[in-house]
Design an enzyme around this catalytic site. Structure first.
Site, mmCIF file in Angstrom:
data_model
loop_
_atom_site.group_PDB
_atom_site.id
_atom_site.type_symbol
_atom_site.label_atom_id
_atom_site.label_comp_id
_atom_site.label_asym_id
_atom_site.label_seq_id
_atom_site.Cartn_x
_atom_site.Cartn_y
_atom_site.Cartn_z
ATOM 1 N N SER A 75 29.007 -31.453 -18.068
ATOM 2 C CA SER A 75 28.071 -30.478 -17.499
ATOM 3 C C SER A 75 26.619 -30.939 -17.664
ATOM 4 C CB SER A 75 28.241 -29.121 -18.195
ATOM 5 O OG SER A 75 29.547 -28.627 -18.006
HETATM 6 N N1 SAH Z 1 32.746 -29.075 -21.728
HETATM 7 C C1 SAH Z 1 33.002 -30.262 -20.948
HETATM 8 C C2 SAH Z 1 32.918 -29.955 -19.467
HETATM 9 C C3 SAH Z 1 34.004 -30.640 -18.739
HETATM 10 S S1 SAH Z 1 34.269 -30.153 -17.078
HETATM 11 C C4 SAH Z 1 32.095 -31.405 -21.347
HETATM 12 O O1 SAH Z 1 31.120 -31.179 -22.079
HETATM 13 O O2 SAH Z 1 32.381 -32.539 -20.955
HETATM 14 C C5 SAH Z 1 35.561 -28.950 -17.255
HETATM 15 C C6 SAH Z 1 36.823 -29.393 -17.942
HETATM 16 O O3 SAH Z 1 37.756 -28.310 -17.824
HETATM 17 C C7 SAH Z 1 37.517 -30.610 -17.350
HETATM 18 O O4 SAH Z 1 37.723 -31.555 -18.352
HETATM 19 C C8 SAH Z 1 38.836 -30.058 -16.810
HETATM 20 O O5 SAH Z 1 39.916 -30.981 -16.892
HETATM 21 C C9 SAH Z 1 39.061 -28.851 -17.703
HETATM 22 N N2 SAH Z 1 39.949 -27.832 -17.151
HETATM 23 C C10 SAH Z 1 40.098 -27.440 -15.861
HETATM 24 N N3 SAH Z 1 41.022 -26.462 -15.759
HETATM 25 C C11 SAH Z 1 41.479 -26.219 -17.029
HETATM 26 C C12 SAH Z 1 42.433 -25.315 -17.581
HETATM 27 N N4 SAH Z 1 43.120 -24.465 -16.834
HETATM 28 N N5 SAH Z 1 42.628 -25.355 -18.929
HETATM 29 C C13 SAH Z 1 41.936 -26.209 -19.732
HETATM 30 N N6 SAH Z 1 41.022 -27.089 -19.253
HETATM 31 C C14 SAH Z 1 40.790 -27.098 -17.926
#
Ligand code: SAH
Length: 225
Positions: A75
């Site tokens: 993000s």
């Molecule tokens: N907090 C993270 C943001 C990653 S983007 C960072 O700092 O890098 C969002 C993440 O949510 C992705 O890695 C994606 O694979 C995950 N995601 C999407 N759907 C999900 C679900 N149903 N359960 C758990 N994780 C999920």
């Protein structure tokens, strides 16, 4: 394979982090603990290190979302700072994070003193982040591979819940796992943009809601493949 975290890296990137913190202040982030965490954490080490390394390092401390592998992105720093500030974390609180991704947001939460439980549904990211955060010194985090919509009923209730992917609706299981008085920060909306919901649970069946601004997230995926 992780980069070696050297002193030279630190000197090189410390100045960039200080400038990022100044930008975040100008954009309205006030919480000094959040800014301190961002000033400390080596964001340039969190990207997908198998592709385009030099290009990404160049942008590591600009306010951008960048690839972390498995088609996902880290993000924007402003988004991380904003969500964290809205959680009002106090040291020792139990925080559930949905979407571990590369673990950057997780590291910010740990720096705030939170005990973090984090769920990721992409196995490759789960495997990588579970090794990477302890390698950086963040050893207290509990990692889970699974579906964030379901939360972690076995570890509930949580003082705070943060969702770092765009949810089409408010997942009821997560609300149930938030303790009364707790706060959940979750981007809601399908398509390009989501609205940031800040929910404060006021009783078993009620919550107060604030909707603050539009953000862009990857989708919170349903029905784990
Ligand atoms: N907090 C993270 C943001 C990653 S983007 C960072 O700092 O890098 C969002 C993440 O949510 C992705 O890695 C994606 O694979 C995950 N995601 C999407 N759907 C999900 C679900 N149903 N359960 C758990 N994780 C999920």
């Amino acid at each position: 394979m992780f980069y070696h975290v050297s002193k030279e890296d630190e000197y090189l990137f410390q100045g960039k982090r200080r400038r990022l913190v100044e930008q975040l202040r100008l954009k309205g982030i006030l919480d000094e603990a959040v800014l301190k965490a961002i000033e400390k954490i080596p964001r340039h080490l969190f990207f997908d290190q198998s592709t385009a390394r030099p290009a990404m390092l160049e942008h590591a401390y600009s306010d951008k979302a960048l690839p972390i592998g498995a088609g996902q992105t880290i993000s924007h720093p402003f988004t991380v700072a904003f969500q964290t500030e809205k959680l009002e974390i106090k040291s020792g609180e139990k925080v559930l994070e949905i979407g571990s991704g590369c673990g950057y947001q997780t590291a910010v939460l740990v720096e705030m003193g939170a005990k973090v439980f984090t769920i990721e549904r992409q196995k490759s990211l789960y495997d990588k982040t579970k090794l990477f955060l302890p390698y950086l010194g963040y050893k207290s985090v509990r990692f889970f591979y699974g579906d964030g919509y379901k939360g972690l009923p076995q570890h509930a209730p949580f003082d705070k819940i943060i969702v770092t992917a765009g949810a089409p609706y408010l997942p009821n299981d997560l609300l149930v796992q938030l303790r009364t008085g707790g706060i959940m920060v979750i981007p809601i909306g399908e398509g390009e943009q989501q609205e940031m919901y800040i929910l404060k649970k006021t009783s078993d069946t009620t919550f107060e809601r604030q909707v603050l601004g539009k953000f862009k997230f990857v989708p919170l995926l349903q029905n784990k493949a």
